[in-house]
Design an enzyme around this catalytic site. Structure first.
Site, PDB file in Angstrom:
ATOM      1  N   MET A 156      -5.600 -19.529  -0.442  1.00 52.16           N
ATOM      2  CA  MET A 156      -4.496 -18.601  -0.179  1.00 52.16           C
ATOM      3  C   MET A 156      -3.834 -18.951   1.153  1.00 52.16           C
ATOM      4  O   MET A 156      -3.116 -18.136   1.730  1.00 52.16           O
ATOM      5  CB  MET A 156      -5.013 -17.164  -0.181  1.00 52.16           C
ATOM      6  CG  MET A 156      -5.586 -16.766  -1.543  1.00 52.16           C
ATOM      7  SD  MET A 156      -5.538 -15.005  -1.865  1.00 52.16           S
ATOM      8  CE  MET A 156      -6.569 -14.402  -0.553  1.00 52.16           C
ATOM      9  N   GLU A 178     -11.123 -24.437   9.299  1.00 54.27           N
ATOM     10  CA  GLU A 178     -12.106 -25.504   9.057  1.00 54.27           C
ATOM     11  C   GLU A 178     -12.902 -25.300   7.766  1.00 54.27           C
ATOM     12  O   GLU A 178     -13.388 -26.258   7.186  1.00 54.27           O
ATOM     13  CB  GLU A 178     -13.077 -25.629  10.248  1.00 54.27           C
ATOM     14  CG  GLU A 178     -12.469 -26.284  11.476  1.00 54.27           C
ATOM     15  CD  GLU A 178     -12.043 -27.745  11.257  1.00 54.27           C
ATOM     16  OE1 GLU A 178     -12.672 -28.444  10.439  1.00 54.27           O
ATOM     17  OE2 GLU A 178     -11.072 -28.170  11.893  1.00 54.27           O
ATOM     18  N   HIS A 228     -11.707 -24.117   4.852  1.00 60.92           N
ATOM     19  CA  HIS A 228     -10.870 -24.734   3.811  1.00 60.92           C
ATOM     20  C   HIS A 228     -10.897 -26.259   3.947  1.00 60.92           C
ATOM     21  O   HIS A 228     -10.997 -26.983   2.954  1.00 60.92           O
ATOM     22  CB  HIS A 228      -9.413 -24.282   3.947  1.00 60.92           C
ATOM     23  CG  HIS A 228      -9.186 -22.816   3.784  1.00 60.92           C
ATOM     24  ND1 HIS A 228      -8.807 -22.012   4.830  1.00 60.92           N
ATOM     25  CD2 HIS A 228      -9.259 -22.008   2.695  1.00 60.92           C
ATOM     26  CE1 HIS A 228      -8.651 -20.770   4.405  1.00 60.92           C
ATOM     27  NE2 HIS A 228      -8.930 -20.729   3.109  1.00 60.92           N
ATOM     28  N   GLN A 265      -5.023 -10.313  -7.401  1.00 59.67           N
ATOM     29  CA  GLN A 265      -6.397 -10.090  -6.953  1.00 59.67           C
ATOM     30  C   GLN A 265      -6.486  -9.105  -5.792  1.00 59.67           C
ATOM     31  O   GLN A 265      -7.565  -8.863  -5.261  1.00 59.67           O
ATOM     32  CB  GLN A 265      -7.070 -11.420  -6.599  1.00 59.67           C
ATOM     33  CG  GLN A 265      -6.552 -12.101  -5.346  1.00 59.67           C
ATOM     34  CD  GLN A 265      -7.136 -13.493  -5.194  1.00 59.67           C
ATOM     35  OE1 GLN A 265      -6.835 -14.398  -5.953  1.00 59.67           O
ATOM     36  NE2 GLN A 265      -8.008 -13.671  -4.206  1.00 59.67           N
ATOM     37  N   GLY A 287     -15.776 -22.599  -2.039  1.00 58.06           N
ATOM     38  CA  GLY A 287     -16.714 -22.381  -0.947  1.00 58.06           C
ATOM     39  C   GLY A 287     -17.817 -21.394  -1.327  1.00 58.06           C
ATOM     40  O   GLY A 287     -17.568 -20.383  -1.993  1.00 58.06           O
ATOM     41  N   GLN A 288     -19.023 -21.692  -0.852  1.00 54.78           N
ATOM     42  CA  GLN A 288     -20.161 -20.784  -1.017  1.00 54.78           C
ATOM     43  C   GLN A 288     -19.905 -19.472  -0.269  1.00 54.78           C
ATOM     44  O   GLN A 288     -20.525 -18.454  -0.546  1.00 54.78           O
ATOM     45  CB  GLN A 288     -21.426 -21.487  -0.510  1.00 54.78           C
ATOM     46  CG  GLN A 288     -22.693 -20.684  -0.581  1.00 54.78           C
ATOM     47  CD  GLN A 288     -23.011 -20.202  -1.989  1.00 54.78           C
ATOM     48  OE1 GLN A 288     -22.759 -20.906  -2.966  1.00 54.78           O
ATOM     49  NE2 GLN A 288     -23.541 -18.995  -2.094  1.00 54.78           N
ATOM     50  N   ASP A 302     -17.579 -17.401  -0.598  1.00 56.06           N
ATOM     51  CA  ASP A 302     -17.271 -16.363  -1.582  1.00 56.06           C
ATOM     52  C   ASP A 302     -18.229 -16.542  -2.767  1.00 56.06           C
ATOM     53  O   ASP A 302     -17.856 -17.044  -3.825  1.00 56.06           O
ATOM     54  CB  ASP A 302     -15.810 -16.486  -2.015  1.00 56.06           C
ATOM     55  CG  ASP A 302     -14.880 -16.259  -0.841  1.00 56.06           C
ATOM     56  OD1 ASP A 302     -14.628 -15.103  -0.503  1.00 56.06           O
ATOM     57  OD2 ASP A 302     -14.456 -17.253  -0.223  1.00 56.06           O
ATOM     58  N   SER A 347     -13.077 -17.220   8.203  1.00 58.73           N
ATOM     59  CA  SER A 347     -12.314 -16.539   7.160  1.00 58.73           C
ATOM     60  C   SER A 347     -10.898 -16.328   7.683  1.00 58.73           C
ATOM     61  O   SER A 347     -10.708 -16.103   8.888  1.00 58.73           O
ATOM     62  CB  SER A 347     -12.959 -15.175   6.867  1.00 58.73           C
ATOM     63  OG  SER A 347     -12.024 -14.327   6.234  1.00 58.73           O
TER      64      SER A 347
HETATM   65  P1  AMP Z   1      -9.253 -18.323   0.380  1.00 60.56           P
HETATM   66  O1  AMP Z   1      -8.064 -19.009   0.991  1.00 60.56           O
HETATM   67  O2  AMP Z   1      -9.864 -17.296   1.243  1.00 60.56           O
HETATM   68  O3  AMP Z   1      -8.986 -17.867  -1.028  1.00 60.56           O
HETATM   69  O4  AMP Z   1     -10.366 -19.457   0.251  1.00 60.56           O
HETATM   70  C1  AMP Z   1     -10.138 -20.648  -0.452  1.00 60.56           C
HETATM   71  C2  AMP Z   1     -11.432 -21.372  -0.626  1.00 60.56           C
HETATM   72  O5  AMP Z   1     -11.981 -21.704   0.645  1.00 60.56           O
HETATM   73  C3  AMP Z   1     -12.486 -20.551  -1.370  1.00 60.56           C
HETATM   74  O6  AMP Z   1     -13.182 -21.394  -2.279  1.00 60.56           O
HETATM   75  C4  AMP Z   1     -13.388 -20.085  -0.252  1.00 60.56           C
HETATM   76  O7  AMP Z   1     -14.717 -19.836  -0.655  1.00 60.56           O
HETATM   77  C5  AMP Z   1     -13.328 -21.280   0.686  1.00 60.56           C
HETATM   78  N1  AMP Z   1     -13.709 -20.874   2.045  1.00 60.56           N
HETATM   79  C6  AMP Z   1     -13.161 -19.896   2.795  1.00 60.56           C
HETATM   80  N2  AMP Z   1     -13.818 -19.760   3.964  1.00 60.56           N
HETATM   81  C7  AMP Z   1     -14.813 -20.673   3.947  1.00 60.56           C
HETATM   82  C8  AMP Z   1     -15.859 -21.029   4.863  1.00 60.56           C
HETATM   83  N3  AMP Z   1     -16.015 -20.418   6.027  1.00 60.56           N
HETATM   84  N4  AMP Z   1     -16.710 -22.014   4.497  1.00 60.56           N
HETATM   85  C9  AMP Z   1     -16.577 -22.654   3.303  1.00 60.56           C
HETATM   86  N5  AMP Z   1     -15.618 -22.357   2.402  1.00 60.56           N
HETATM   87  C10 AMP Z   1     -14.750 -21.399   2.719  1.00 60.56           C
END
Ligand code: AMP
Length: 287
Positions: A32, A37, A39, A63, A156-157, A159, A194
């Site tokens: 999103m 780091e 991502h 969502q 990512g683990q 989520d 995050s």
């Molecule tokens: P988002 O932009 O929050 O939807 O996240 C996109 C992807 O990045 C998802 O697969 C998340 O699980 C992953 N992600 C977000 N933060 C982290 C993190 N701190 N470590 C590893 N993966 C992450």
């Protein structure tokens, strides 16, 4: 270099088809945006593993619940594009909501076909306070898989519930790709990165370390031989203060999300805490 940013589905399809004709393996990293780091670790893994890497940047309205942060969610496309270019991304897909869901944005399930995960996976954890969240996640991820047709997709683990649900969707619906899970990236103090950390004041940022402290302590106790979930849960309470609103602390099977009463090597511990109205999540494996 070819054009990095693409916003149109028809255009991105042309590019992907060309790569497929050349026999190239395509990796997708759905995000999103507001890239950090965490991502970038997924993106780097894709660049390493695949011939071509596509990053999608889309703040997906389906969502978000009505009282959630859709409007104020950080949007930093320029900076994101720069980072993507630096780490060797081939294409960034950043569609508008109208491009993804059609003009008029008929986002309710009266007008849109949704991919709905099984009840057993969404009667717990984050889904309890975020009704319909994973319907939106599965729907947008399925759409991205159909548009990009990647050979691999990286998640990512961080989520953890999302990852389990997406793996289940891919398996149940015979989607022809492999899901690669990537470990949680943390800052130097242990806070899981995050995009929502941007909402935290310096004080709240300090309070946010409680998630990792609780998980680390639980692991320590487990490694000393405590495996009764009730006792392990009790070890958390000493870390909480009036700034922490504990939403859940649960011990589940890492693949099926089934609740555990005794922790073992297949157990995953997940925690969600609200601090200053910012909802943070974290998790770890018992090993
Ligand atoms: P988002 O932009 O929050 O939807 O996240 C996109 C992807 O990045 C998802 O697969 C998340 O699980 C992953 N992600 C977000 N933060 C982290 C993190 N701190 N470590 C590893 N993966 C992450």
């Amino acid at each position: 270099m070819e054009k990095l940013l693409e916003t149109k589905i028809t255009e991105i399809r042309k590019q992907i088809q060309e790569w497929k004709r050349q026999g190239l393996k395509v990796g997708l990293v759905p995000t999103m945006g507001a890239l950090h780091e965490g991502h970038l670790s997924l993106i780097k893994k894709s660049v390493e593993t695949c011939d071509k890497t596509v990053v999608s940047i889309f703040v997906n309205p389906t969502q978000f619940g009505p009282s959630e942060d859709l409007d104020k969610y950080p949007r930093t496309l320029e900076a994101d594009l720069k980072l993507c270019e630096e780490v060797g991304v081939d294409l960034v897909f950043a569609p508008s909501t109208a491009e993804m869901y059609g003009e008029g944005n008929m986002l309710s399930n009266d007008f849109l076909t949704y991919v709905v995960p099984p009840f057993f996976y969404v009667d717990k954890l984050c889904a309890k306070s975020r009704l319909g969240h994973f319907d939106g996640v599965c729907t947008v991820v399925a759409k991205l898989f159909n548009i990009i047709q990647p050979d691999y997709a990286f998640f990512g683990q961080k989520d953890a519930q999302q990852l389990v649900i997406i793996k289940k969707m891919v398996s149940d619906l015979n989607m022809p790709l492999e899901i690669i899970s990537c470990p949680i990236v943390r800052d130097e103090n242990g806070l899981a990165l995050s995009s929502r950390n941007k909402y935290l004041s310096p004080k709240a940022n300090e309070e946010a370390l409680v998630l990792n402290k609780i998980l680390t302590n639980i692991k320590l106790c487990y490694n000393k031989g405590v495996n009764d979930v009730r006792s392990l849960t009790e070890t958390a309470y000493g870390f909480l203060n009036e700034h922490h609103e504990l939403e859940y602390l649960e011990f589940v099977d890492k693949d099926t999300l089934e609740a555990k009463s005794v922790a073992d090597g297949n157990t995953m511990v997940l925690i969600a805490v609200k601090i200053d109205n910012v909802r943070l999540i974290d998790n770890c494996f018992m090993m």
